[in-house]
Design an enzyme around this catalytic site. Structure first.
Site, PDB file in Angstrom:
ATOM      1  N   ASN A   1       0.845  -1.214   0.000  1.00 42.55           N
ATOM      2  CA  ASN A   1       0.000   0.000   0.000  1.00 42.55           C
ATOM      3  C   ASN A   1       0.874   1.256   0.000  1.00 42.55           C
ATOM      4  OD1 ASN A   1      -0.182   1.254   3.028  1.00 42.55           O
ATOM      5  ND2 ASN A   1       0.147  -0.952   3.149  1.00 42.55           N
TER       6      ASN A   1
ATOM      7  N   TYR B   1      11.010   3.146   0.373  1.00 45.57           N
ATOM      8  CA  TYR B   1      10.452   1.794   0.351  1.00 45.57           C
ATOM      9  C   TYR B   1       9.256   1.735  -0.618  1.00 45.57           C
ATOM     10  CZ  TYR B   1       7.409  -1.975   2.077  1.00 45.57           C
ATOM     11  OH  TYR B   1       6.571  -3.054   2.175  1.00 45.57           O
TER      12      TYR B   1
END
Ligand code: 15L
Length: 264
Positions: free
Chosen positions: A108, A132
């Site tokens: 997500n 990330y």
């Protein structure tokens, strides 16, 4: 059927190992730390960024489940080498070995800076919340390239929060139960084409679409609502003014996650 699982020692890999065990199926567990193989498993200690090791790892493999890499924010050089280059090395080795299906853990956090919406659509445009998150956008882009250029079937899972149970109030929306995670992976392992699907359970409070995941055959059975009373009693309702509630990526969007604060 032999499935190569990278990142087998990690949280999601550990949840999945017993759940993916099947008669006639071999799980090849790969991680940078040693993993003890059980029945129906074989293990390999290797780095996903090592092309020779990944070539060996693909030998006799029918499908790949790529969970390896950093799962939290890290300095750019580490993200670049492990998550971004590691995904390239893996896909390149899979292509050369003629592996047909590749399933990869996106997150997500590839879209974390989008405002929370009632039901975010599938294929929401990238808006990463961290380096990330950038690596997960890159993973999706590499998967798309290896599908279009080389014909691999690739499914990227934008995983919410895969834990035994929701650990805070946000996770009532983002939870993916380990059992549902296995159901989603099973569907993705045989899906043709290229897909990006949300990885969540059938949570009453979910923020994300389940349409594309259902279209590839995922049938979620769990709902975080069974934990809602207990979680809310402990952590309270989410404050609408808090990033943890107002942005999809939650606390990953907080300014203090800036890489200067990661201790290097
Ligand atoms: C992730 O991508 C992380 O790997 C995991 O540790 C969780 O924090 C999860 O996202 C989340 O958003 O809850």
């Amino acid at each position: 059927m032999r499935i190569l699982m990278t990142g087998a020692a990690g949280g999601v890999g550990t949840h999945l190992r017993p759940r993916l065990a099947r008669e006639g199926r071999v799980l090849r567990l790969l991680d940078i730390v040693p993993v003890e193989p059980g029945p129906g498993e074989e293990a390999m200690t290797a780095d996903v960024t090592d092309p020779d090791a990944m070539t060996k790892a693909m030998d006799g493999v029918d499908a790949v489940l790529h969970l390896g890499g950093h799962s939290l924010e890290q300095p750019w050089a580490d993200i670049l080498q492990v998550n971004i280059n590691g995904t390239y090395v893996l896909l390149e080795a899979a292509r050369k070995a003629g592996v047909r299906h590749v399933v990869m853990a996106s997150s997500n956090h590839a879209v974390g800076f989008h405002p929370r919406m009632a039901e975010a659509p599938d294929y929401l445009f990238p808006r990463p919340d961290t380096f990330y998150g950038v690596s997960k956008v890159t993973l999706e882009a590499l998967g798309s390239l290896y599908h279009d250029r080389y014909g691999l079937a690739v499914t990227c899972l934008r995983i919410g929060s895969c834990f035994e149970r929701p650990k805070d109030t946000r996770m009532l929306s983002t939870w993916l139960s380990p059992d549902d995670c296995a159901r989603l992976v099973e569907a993705a392992l045989v899906a043709d084409g290229f897909h990006i699907v949300w990885g969540i359970s059938a949570n009453t409070r979910r923020w994300w679409s389940l349409d594309e995941a259902r279209a590839i055959g995922y049938e979620p059975k769990d709902d975080s609502e069974v934990y809602a009373e207990e979680v809310i009693a402990r952590y309270g309702e989410l404050d609408p003014g808090d990033i943890a509630y107002s942005l999809l990526g939650g606390t990953f969007c907080r300014p203090e996650l800036h890489v200067d604060n990661l201790g290097r």
